[in-house]
Design a protein around this motif. Structure first.
Motif, PDB file in Angstrom:
ATOM      1  N   TYR A  74       0.876  -1.154   0.000  1.00 24.14           N
ATOM      2  CA  TYR A  74       0.000   0.000   0.000  1.00 24.14           C
ATOM      3  C   TYR A  74       0.918   1.209   0.000  1.00 24.14           C
ATOM      4  O   TYR A  74       1.686   1.412   0.942  1.00 24.14           O
ATOM      5  CB  TYR A  74      -0.931  -0.013   1.222  1.00 24.14           C
ATOM      6  CG  TYR A  74      -1.992  -1.067   1.081  1.00 24.14           C
ATOM      7  CD1 TYR A  74      -3.165  -0.792   0.385  1.00 24.14           C
ATOM      8  CD2 TYR A  74      -1.807  -2.347   1.593  1.00 24.14           C
ATOM      9  CE1 TYR A  74      -4.137  -1.772   0.220  1.00 24.14           C
ATOM     10  CE2 TYR A  74      -2.767  -3.324   1.424  1.00 24.14           C
ATOM     11  CZ  TYR A  74      -3.931  -3.032   0.740  1.00 24.14           C
ATOM     12  OH  TYR A  74      -4.873  -3.994   0.556  1.00 24.14           O
ATOM     13  N   VAL A  75       0.863   1.990  -1.080  1.00 21.57           N
ATOM     14  CA  VAL A  75       1.806   3.098  -1.266  1.00 21.57           C
ATOM     15  C   VAL A  75       1.126   4.408  -0.903  1.00 21.57           C
ATOM     16  O   VAL A  75       0.108   4.782  -1.485  1.00 21.57           O
ATOM     17  CB  VAL A  75       2.337   3.145  -2.717  1.00 21.57           C
ATOM     18  CG1 VAL A  75       3.332   4.283  -2.883  1.00 21.57           C
ATOM     19  CG2 VAL A  75       2.973   1.809  -3.089  1.00 21.57           C
ATOM     20  N   GLY A  76       1.722   5.094   0.067  1.00 23.79           N
ATOM     21  CA  GLY A  76       1.223   6.403   0.489  1.00 23.79           C
ATOM     22  C   GLY A  76       1.800   7.502  -0.379  1.00 23.79           C
ATOM     23  O   GLY A  76       1.123   8.082  -1.211  1.00 23.79           O
ATOM     24  N   ASN A  77       3.084   7.771  -0.211  1.00 24.92           N
ATOM     25  CA  ASN A  77       3.734   8.836  -0.973  1.00 24.92           C
ATOM     26  C   ASN A  77       4.734   8.273  -1.968  1.00 24.92           C
ATOM     27  O   ASN A  77       5.368   7.249  -1.717  1.00 24.92           O
ATOM     28  CB  ASN A  77       4.463   9.806  -0.037  1.00 24.92           C
ATOM     29  CG  ASN A  77       3.513  10.677   0.740  1.00 24.92           C
ATOM     30  OD1 ASN A  77       2.396  10.943   0.308  1.00 24.92           O
ATOM     31  ND2 ASN A  77       3.948  11.144   1.895  1.00 24.92           N
ATOM     32  N   LEU A  78       4.872   8.989  -3.065  1.00 21.01           N
ATOM     33  CA  LEU A  78       5.879   8.694  -4.073  1.00 21.01           C
ATOM     34  C   LEU A  78       6.720   9.950  -4.233  1.00 21.01           C
ATOM     35  O   LEU A  78       6.183  11.030  -4.510  1.00 21.01           O
ATOM     36  CB  LEU A  78       5.226   8.319  -5.406  1.00 21.01           C
ATOM     37  CG  LEU A  78       6.183   7.984  -6.541  1.00 21.01           C
ATOM     38  CD1 LEU A  78       6.913   6.662  -6.252  1.00 21.01           C
ATOM     39  CD2 LEU A  78       5.437   7.890  -7.861  1.00 21.01           C
ATOM     40  N   THR A  79       8.034   9.810  -4.036  1.00 17.68           N
ATOM     41  CA  THR A  79       8.954  10.933  -4.183  1.00 17.68           C
ATOM     42  C   THR A  79       9.827  10.693  -5.401  1.00 17.68           C
ATOM     43  O   THR A  79      10.458   9.635  -5.518  1.00 17.68           O
ATOM     44  CB  THR A  79       9.823  11.104  -2.920  1.00 17.68           C
ATOM     45  OG1 THR A  79       8.961  11.306  -1.789  1.00 17.68           O
ATOM     46  CG2 THR A  79      10.762  12.298  -3.052  1.00 17.68           C
ATOM     47  N   LEU A  80       9.847  11.664  -6.290  1.00 18.80           N
ATOM     48  CA  LEU A  80      10.638  11.594  -7.508  1.00 18.80           C
ATOM     49  C   LEU A  80      11.658  12.737  -7.488  1.00 18.80           C
ATOM     50  O   LEU A  80      11.278  13.895  -7.317  1.00 18.80           O
ATOM     51  CB  LEU A  80       9.753  11.728  -8.745  1.00 18.80           C
ATOM     52  CG  LEU A  80       8.588  10.740  -8.853  1.00 18.80           C
ATOM     53  CD1 LEU A  80       7.726  11.082 -10.068  1.00 18.80           C
ATOM     54  CD2 LEU A  80       9.104   9.314  -8.940  1.00 18.80           C
ATOM     55  N   GLN A  81      12.919  12.388  -7.672  1.00 18.62           N
ATOM     56  CA  GLN A  81      13.959  13.406  -7.759  1.00 18.62           C
ATOM     57  C   GLN A  81      14.364  13.544  -9.226  1.00 18.62           C
ATOM     58  O   GLN A  81      15.111  12.737  -9.760  1.00 18.62           O
ATOM     59  CB  GLN A  81      15.174  13.047  -6.901  1.00 18.62           C
ATOM     60  CG  GLN A  81      16.227  14.131  -6.910  1.00 18.62           C
ATOM     61  CD  GLN A  81      17.465  13.740  -6.125  1.00 18.62           C
ATOM     62  OE1 GLN A  81      17.556  12.653  -5.578  1.00 18.62           O
ATOM     63  NE2 GLN A  81      18.420  14.643  -6.084  1.00 18.62           N
ATOM     64  N   GLY A  98      12.768  19.626  -9.634  1.00 21.23           N
ATOM     65  CA  GLY A  98      13.564  18.955  -8.614  1.00 21.23           C
ATOM     66  C   GLY A  98      12.837  17.800  -7.968  1.00 21.23           C
ATOM     67  O   GLY A  98      12.220  16.976  -8.636  1.00 21.23           O
ATOM     68  N   THR A  99      12.902  17.752  -6.634  1.00 16.96           N
ATOM     69  CA  THR A  99      12.303  16.661  -5.871  1.00 16.96           C
ATOM     70  C   THR A  99      10.832  16.964  -5.614  1.00 16.96           C
ATOM     71  O   THR A  99      10.494  18.002  -5.048  1.00 16.96           O
ATOM     72  CB  THR A  99      13.052  16.439  -4.550  1.00 16.96           C
ATOM     73  OG1 THR A  99      14.426  16.166  -4.850  1.00 16.96           O
ATOM     74  CG2 THR A  99      12.462  15.295  -3.761  1.00 16.96           C
ATOM     75  N   ILE A 100       9.971  16.044  -6.031  1.00 18.96           N
ATOM     76  CA  ILE A 100       8.525  16.222  -5.908  1.00 18.96           C
ATOM     77  C   ILE A 100       7.950  15.020  -5.168  1.00 18.96           C
ATOM     78  O   ILE A 100       8.219  13.879  -5.529  1.00 18.96           O
ATOM     79  CB  ILE A 100       7.864  16.345  -7.289  1.00 18.96           C
ATOM     80  CG1 ILE A 100       8.458  17.527  -8.055  1.00 18.96           C
ATOM     81  CG2 ILE A 100       6.352  16.469  -7.172  1.00 18.96           C
ATOM     82  CD1 ILE A 100       8.038  17.591  -9.509  1.00 18.96           C
ATOM     83  N   THR A 101       7.171  15.282  -4.120  1.00  7.79           N
ATOM     84  CA  THR A 101       6.494  14.225  -3.364  1.00  7.79           C
ATOM     85  C   THR A 101       4.996  14.367  -3.565  1.00  7.79           C
ATOM     86  O   THR A 101       4.432  15.444  -3.359  1.00  7.79           O
ATOM     87  CB  THR A 101       6.844  14.293  -1.865  1.00  7.79           C
ATOM     88  OG1 THR A 101       8.250  14.150  -1.705  1.00  7.79           O
ATOM     89  CG2 THR A 101       6.129  13.197  -1.083  1.00  7.79           C
ATOM     90  N   ASP A 102       4.367  13.274  -3.973  1.00  3.97           N
ATOM     91  CA  ASP A 102       2.922  13.253  -4.187  1.00  3.97           C
ATOM     92  C   ASP A 102       2.307  12.062  -3.468  1.00  3.97           C
ATOM     93  O   ASP A 102       2.948  11.017  -3.332  1.00  3.97           O
ATOM     94  CB  ASP A 102       2.595  13.117  -5.679  1.00  3.97           C
ATOM     95  CG  ASP A 102       2.899  14.381  -6.447  1.00  3.97           C
ATOM     96  OD1 ASP A 102       2.286  15.414  -6.139  1.00  3.97           O
ATOM     97  OD2 ASP A 102       3.757  14.327  -7.354  1.00  3.97           O
ATOM     98  N   PHE A 127      16.740  10.886 -10.889  1.00  2.42           N
ATOM     99  CA  PHE A 127      17.883  10.450 -10.097  1.00  2.42           C
ATOM    100  C   PHE A 127      17.482   9.428  -9.034  1.00  2.42           C
ATOM    101  O   PHE A 127      18.238   8.526  -8.718  1.00  2.42           O
ATOM    102  CB  PHE A 127      18.569  11.634  -9.410  1.00  2.42           C
ATOM    103  CG  PHE A 127      19.293  12.541 -10.350  1.00  2.42           C
ATOM    104  CD1 PHE A 127      20.147  12.046 -11.316  1.00  2.42           C
ATOM    105  CD2 PHE A 127      19.114  13.908 -10.263  1.00  2.42           C
ATOM    106  CE1 PHE A 127      20.825  12.888 -12.172  1.00  2.42           C
ATOM    107  CE2 PHE A 127      19.795  14.754 -11.117  1.00  2.42           C
ATOM    108  CZ  PHE A 127      20.651  14.254 -12.070  1.00  2.42           C
ATOM    109  N   GLU A 128      16.305   9.627  -8.462  1.00  3.63           N
ATOM    110  CA  GLU A 128      15.884   8.750  -7.369  1.00  3.63           C
ATOM    111  C   GLU A 128      14.365   8.652  -7.346  1.00  3.63           C
ATOM    112  O   GLU A 128      13.660   9.620  -7.624  1.00  3.63           O
ATOM    113  CB  GLU A 128      16.384   9.298  -6.032  1.00  3.63           C
ATOM    114  CG  GLU A 128      16.164   8.364  -4.872  1.00  3.63           C
ATOM    115  CD  GLU A 128      16.875   8.823  -3.596  1.00  3.63           C
ATOM    116  OE1 GLU A 128      16.295   8.605  -2.529  1.00  3.63           O
ATOM    117  OE2 GLU A 128      17.965   9.388  -3.685  1.00  3.63           O
ATOM    118  N   ILE A 129      13.889   7.447  -6.987  1.00  2.39           N
ATOM    119  CA  ILE A 129      12.458   7.182  -6.829  1.00  2.39           C
ATOM    120  C   ILE A 129      12.274   6.522  -5.474  1.00  2.39           C
ATOM    121  O   ILE A 129      12.962   5.548  -5.162  1.00  2.39           O
ATOM    122  CB  ILE A 129      11.947   6.234  -7.938  1.00  2.39           C
ATOM    123  CG1 ILE A 129      12.168   6.846  -9.319  1.00  2.39           C
ATOM    124  CG2 ILE A 129      10.474   5.888  -7.710  1.00  2.39           C
ATOM    125  CD1 ILE A 129      11.984   5.862 -10.455  1.00  2.39           C
TER     126      ILE A 129
END
Length: 179
Positions: free
Chosen positions: A20-27, A63-67, A93-95
């Motif tokens: 169960y995925v709450g937040n996804l952060t993409l850099q 840049g870094t976005i958290t959704d 760069f990062e997930i």
């Protein structure tokens, strides 16, 4: 993601099992602070049937976005870049996917109704250690077991806490007769 810099470009991540995925952060790469990407996110439990859970096709953040993915159940997460404000490849760069998985080989887990169903609970209760030895909670979310005096009783809960310590789910402990 792509071989020639045209869009769309996508990447699919396999979490290994459903979470169960709450937040996804993409850099994202900003290329000196002037690049932003438009994208959307889909999830799947089987790697074949995907459903869209996030639409950022109008994104202007860099840049870094958290959704939030709103606790979407997913084994696979597909990120599709649909464009960029400048030409070039989409560069991540990062997930990071934040969430949890709860399983048991001894107890039935009803994720839809947030129940942990035991065959029986002794009148005096079940020792917390025995209970936890038969429960697996994975991911980067934590949990607390709400019980009385070290013993699991019908109606106690296992609370799942996000990275800030907020309760995201409460699984009630019960039997088939008391669910």
């Amino acid at each position: 993601m792509a071989v020639d810099g045209t869009y769309p470009q996508s990447i699919t991540i396999d979490l290994g099992e459903p979470y169960y995925v709450g937040n996804l952060t993409l850099q994202w790469d900003t290329k000196g602070g002037n690049r932003h990407y438009m994208y959307y996110v889909e999830v799947s439990e089987d790697g074949t049937n995907f459903r869209e859970v996030l639409d950022k096709r109008s994104n202007t953040a860099m840049g870094t976005i958290t959704d939030s993915l709103s606790m979407a159940k997913a084994r696979y997460i597909r990120i599709t870049a649909t464009g960029c404000n400048v030409t070039g490849w989409a560069t991540l760069f990062e997930i990071q996917a934040d969430g949890y998985s709860i399983t048991s080989e001894k107890y039935k887990i009803d994720n839809d109704n947030k129940l942990i169903i035991l065959d029986e609970i002794p009148d005096a209760g079940l020792a917390e250690g025995v209970f936890m030895d038969n429960l697996s909670i994975k991911g980067n979310y934590s949990y607390t077991v709400n019980l009385s005096s070290g013993w699991i009783n019908d109606g106690n809960t296992v609370d799942i806490l996000d990275l800030e310590g907020n309760k995201t789910a409460a699984y009630r402990i019960c039997t088939e007769d008391t669910k």
